[in-house]
Design a protein around this motif. Structure first.
Motif, short mmCIF file in Angstrom:
data_model
loop_
_atom_site.label_atom_id
_atom_site.label_comp_id
_atom_site.label_asym_id
_atom_site.label_seq_id
_atom_site.Cartn_x
_atom_site.Cartn_y
_atom_site.Cartn_z
N GLY A 69 -27.69 52.54 -72.60
CA GLY A 69 -28.58 53.52 -72.88
C GLY A 69 -27.48 54.89 -73.50
O GLY A 69 -26.59 54.75 -73.88
N PRO A 70 -28.37 56.14 -73.43
CA PRO A 70 -27.54 57.34 -73.88
C PRO A 70 -26.31 57.64 -72.94
O PRO A 70 -26.18 56.80 -71.88
CB PRO A 70 -28.63 58.43 -73.55
CG PRO A 70 -29.71 57.76 -73.19
CD PRO A 70 -29.47 56.38 -72.78
N GLU A 71 -25.45 58.46 -73.38
CA GLU A 71 -24.17 58.83 -72.72
C GLU A 71 -24.74 59.24 -71.26
O GLU A 71 -25.61 60.17 -71.04
CB GLU A 71 -23.47 59.87 -73.27
CG GLU A 71 -22.05 60.32 -72.70
CD GLU A 71 -21.52 61.45 -73.55
OE1 GLU A 71 -20.34 61.74 -73.02
OE2 GLU A 71 -21.71 61.51 -74.63
N LEU A 78 -32.38 53.37 -66.76
CA LEU A 78 -33.33 52.83 -67.83
C LEU A 78 -34.46 52.31 -67.27
O LEU A 78 -35.84 52.52 -67.54
CB LEU A 78 -32.59 51.70 -68.75
CG LEU A 78 -31.82 52.54 -69.94
CD1 LEU A 78 -30.89 51.40 -70.47
CD2 LEU A 78 -32.27 53.58 -70.86
N LEU A 79 -34.13 51.56 -66.26
CA LEU A 79 -35.45 50.98 -65.19
C LEU A 79 -36.36 51.78 -64.84
O LEU A 79 -37.55 51.55 -64.68
CB LEU A 79 -34.81 49.77 -64.29
CG LEU A 79 -34.16 48.55 -65.08
CD1 LEU A 79 -33.55 47.89 -63.80
CD2 LEU A 79 -35.32 47.73 -65.42
N PHE A 107 -36.80 51.33 -72.39
CA PHE A 107 -36.99 49.62 -72.25
C PHE A 107 -36.25 48.92 -73.54
O PHE A 107 -35.91 47.75 -73.21
CB PHE A 107 -38.27 49.37 -71.80
CG PHE A 107 -38.44 49.31 -70.53
CD1 PHE A 107 -38.54 48.09 -69.90
CD2 PHE A 107 -38.50 50.33 -69.50
CE1 PHE A 107 -38.56 47.90 -68.41
CE2 PHE A 107 -38.40 50.13 -68.28
CZ PHE A 107 -38.66 48.93 -67.71
N GLU A 108 -36.57 49.37 -74.77
CA GLU A 108 -35.98 48.92 -75.83
C GLU A 108 -34.29 48.79 -75.98
O GLU A 108 -33.83 47.66 -76.12
CB GLU A 108 -36.78 49.51 -77.14
CG GLU A 108 -37.99 49.16 -77.21
CD GLU A 108 -38.88 50.11 -78.28
OE1 GLU A 108 -38.05 51.03 -78.68
OE2 GLU A 108 -40.01 49.77 -78.42
N SER A 144 -40.84 44.31 -78.76
CA SER A 144 -40.30 45.36 -77.85
C SER A 144 -40.65 44.96 -76.48
O SER A 144 -41.61 44.38 -76.09
CB SER A 144 -41.18 46.64 -78.04
OG SER A 144 -40.64 47.53 -77.15
N PRO A 145 -39.34 44.79 -75.65
CA PRO A 145 -39.73 44.55 -74.15
C PRO A 145 -40.35 45.57 -73.63
O PRO A 145 -40.69 45.64 -72.30
CB PRO A 145 -38.11 44.54 -73.75
CG PRO A 145 -37.21 44.89 -74.80
CD PRO A 145 -38.16 45.10 -76.12
N ALA A 146 -40.91 46.79 -74.24
CA ALA A 146 -41.70 47.76 -73.61
C ALA A 146 -43.25 47.56 -73.55
O ALA A 146 -43.89 48.07 -72.60
CB ALA A 146 -41.43 49.20 -74.24
#
Length: 273
Positions: A69-71, A78-79, A107-108, A144-146
């Motif tokens: 994910g982001p820096e 994320l989870l 989640f994406e 989407s997994p979300a």
């Protein structure tokens, strides 16, 4: 045994509803409505997606604390909805670990991360790792997994049985998933406003002392699960030793906030909670 409380779904202002309650040993205590009908899950997709990520973790394909994910963010962030990503946009709005920002985008990015790590599209990995082994033949994820899962009450009963008595995962991994990640983190629970703290595990929301909440007043603080904007929910109450699934085809709204807690309390009362 057939739970009479499940018939309360007939009073919900929805076109169609189905529900079931299952024990950890797989004993179905009651069902009501079309339990083999597929429903859009919306965010009840997330616990299924999280379970696939945890299988990948146990297989060594990913680590919970590796960058994703982001820096500065990790798989764990994320989870647990603490990556700092916005709700439905792939933009950063806070540093990782500081706020509980419920995020479909997170989640994406989790799905993309797993697909790269395993060289398997996320929907296919979910099928191989979770759906097929549990016999969830009516469950699909195309998107989407979300939020894009489709399933039945019957299939989610199989999943709820697995989470209560894990066979695909080490029980210690599932215990971690129902343990608060980044304790004390504030945030908004969609549909229920600001919560302090807004406790979350690994892909599962944890009830704790949240108020208002979509579970019941008699639900134990250890209750965990998820609800979806398509009018769906899955909760597991470890203290009561049961899980409950309810799927509908009416979007979440005031009708749900008014009926779901009383329904859950009726189920737990009938079970002698």
């Amino acid at each position: 045994m057939s739970l009479q409380s499940l018939a309360l779904i007939e009073k919900w202002p929805v076109p169609t509803a189905a529900a079931a309650v299952v024990r950890a040993d797989g004993t179905v205590l009651g069902t009501h409505g079309p339990v083999t009908r597929p429903f859009a899950l919306a965010s009840v997709t997330k616990p299924l997606a999280a379970y696939a990520v945890l299988v990948a973790y146990e297989e060594g394909a990913v680590e919970l604390d590796e960058a994703a994910g982001p820096e500065g963010s990790t798989v764990r962030h994320l989870l647990a909805h603490t990556s700092g990503l916005a709700f439905d946009e792939h933009r950063v709005t806070a540093p990782p670990g500081q706020r509980r920002l419920y995020s479909n985008a997170g989640f994406e990015q989790l799905g993309d991360h797993l697909a790269k790590a395993t060289e398997i599209p996320f929907g296919e990995y979910l099928r191989q790792a979770v759906l097929e082994p549990l016999g969830m033949a009516s469950t699909t994820l195309d998107g989407s997994p979300a939020k894009d899962g489709v399933s039945t009450v019957d299939d989610l009963v199989r999943f709820a049985t697995e989470v209560q008595a894990p066979r695909l995962l080490d029980p210690r991994t599932v215990a971690e998933a129902m343990t608060v990640q980044y304790p004390g983190t504030k945030g908004v629970l969609p549909g229920y406003g600001h919560q302090n703290p807004n406790d979350w595990g690994l892909g599962f929301e944890i009830r704790d002392s949240k108020s208002p909440h979509w579970t019941g007043g008699s639900s134990s603080p250890r209750t965990f699960g998820h609800f979806g904007q398509s009018g769906t929910f899955l909760w597991i109450d470890p203290d009561a030793g049961v899980a409950c699934v309810a799927l509908t085809d009416r979007p979440f709204g005031t009708w749900a906030t008014e009926t779901w807690p009383a329904f859950t309390d009726a189920v737990l009362t009938e079970l002698g909670r």
